[in-house]
Design an enzyme around this catalytic site. Structure first.
Site, PDB file in Angstrom:
ATOM      1  CG  ASP A 188      -1.867  -1.155   1.275  1.00  0.00           C
ATOM      2  OD1 ASP A 188      -2.183  -1.689   0.199  1.00  0.00           O
ATOM      3  OD2 ASP A 188      -2.284  -1.524   2.392  1.00  0.00           O
ATOM      4  CD  GLN A 189      -0.790   6.070   0.721  1.00  0.00           C
ATOM      5  OE1 GLN A 189       0.253   6.707   0.795  1.00  0.00           O
ATOM      6  NE2 GLN A 189      -1.773   6.187   1.603  1.00  0.00           N
TER       7      GLN A 189
END
Length: 241
Positions: A103-104
């Site tokens: 995930d970012q």
């Protein structure tokens, strides 16, 4: 192999562009400029220079990147930076892809390669490659939550039970957690399922590869021993130092 084909395979551009590099005297081997576009040489263990910068021939590349926050594992990032912004253009020309995703807002180890078979092997659901995360939570972590994570939890819209194979409490609000699956937001959803919330997530290890002291935002080429460790789960852990 023709030198022009070697250059093309290493990401230096089209065949015509590689031929032009050779004609321009930009390519040298062992200090000798090669200007013959039909020059042939064995590619194994070959080192060469382009505009005086040295390169090593690699049939495939295997990279480990320490991913920072706010980077997406996509070539077409929408709201943040792309992890591919951190990679050399020659590697992009070779078509390197992420092995799995983060995930970012998750930091830590991200593997990349241009070896399609290797990529499929490590991402196949039956592979069950262990991944070790360091997790920071909003609330203190209780023994009951640890036991529940080890026993397994149900995740909404997912089939089966999701368990942590190892959980180690590192501090009141921090733990190390090992999982073998890889469904969407799995660690965050598992902690939510036991009544807590993840505020910081870092992946330290994938399979037998440990991030070691690799600096955030930096990447390195895996050596032969580390590549084999990724392929063979029975070997000892390899640190990226």
């Amino acid at each position: 192999m023709l030198l022009e084909k070697i250059l093309q395979s290493q990401g230096f551009g089209s065949r015509k562009h590689c031929q032009q590099l050779i004609k321009n005297g930009a390519v040298s081997i062992d200090g000798q400029v090669i200007s013959d576009v039909k020059f042939k040489i064995a590619e194994q263990q070959l080192k060469f220079q382009v505009y005086s910068k040295e390169y090593q021939y690699r049939e495939h590349v295997y990279l480990a990147l320490n991913k920072p926050q706010n980077y997406e594992c996509s070539h077409q990032a929408t709201h943040h930076f792309s992890v591919f912004d951190l990679i050399d253009e020659l590697l992009l020309n070779r078509g390197v892809q992420c092995i799995g995703r983060l995930d970012q807002d998750t930091t830590g180890m991200l593997l990349l390669t241009d070896d399609g078979q290797f990529l499929q092997a490590l991402t196949h659901p039956k592979k069950h490659v262990p991944k070790v995360y360091q997790v920071e939570t909003t609330d203190p972590i209780s023994q009951a939550q640890i036991e529940q994570l080890l026993k397994g939890v149900e995740l909404r819209n997912e089939k089966g039970i999701y368990t942590a194979s190892q959980v180690k409490k590192l501090a009141e609000n921090k733990l190390s957690l090992t999982i073998h699956q890889g469904v969407y937001h799995q660690v965050k959803r598992m902690l939510a399922a036991v009544g807590n919330k993840v505020i910081k997530l870092h992946r330290q290890q994938v399979g037998l590869l440990d991030l070691g002291q690799l600096e955030e935002g930096q990447y390195l080429y895996l050596n032969e021993q580390q590549i084999q460790a990724a392929k063979n789960q029975s070997e000892s852990i390899q640190s990226l130092e």
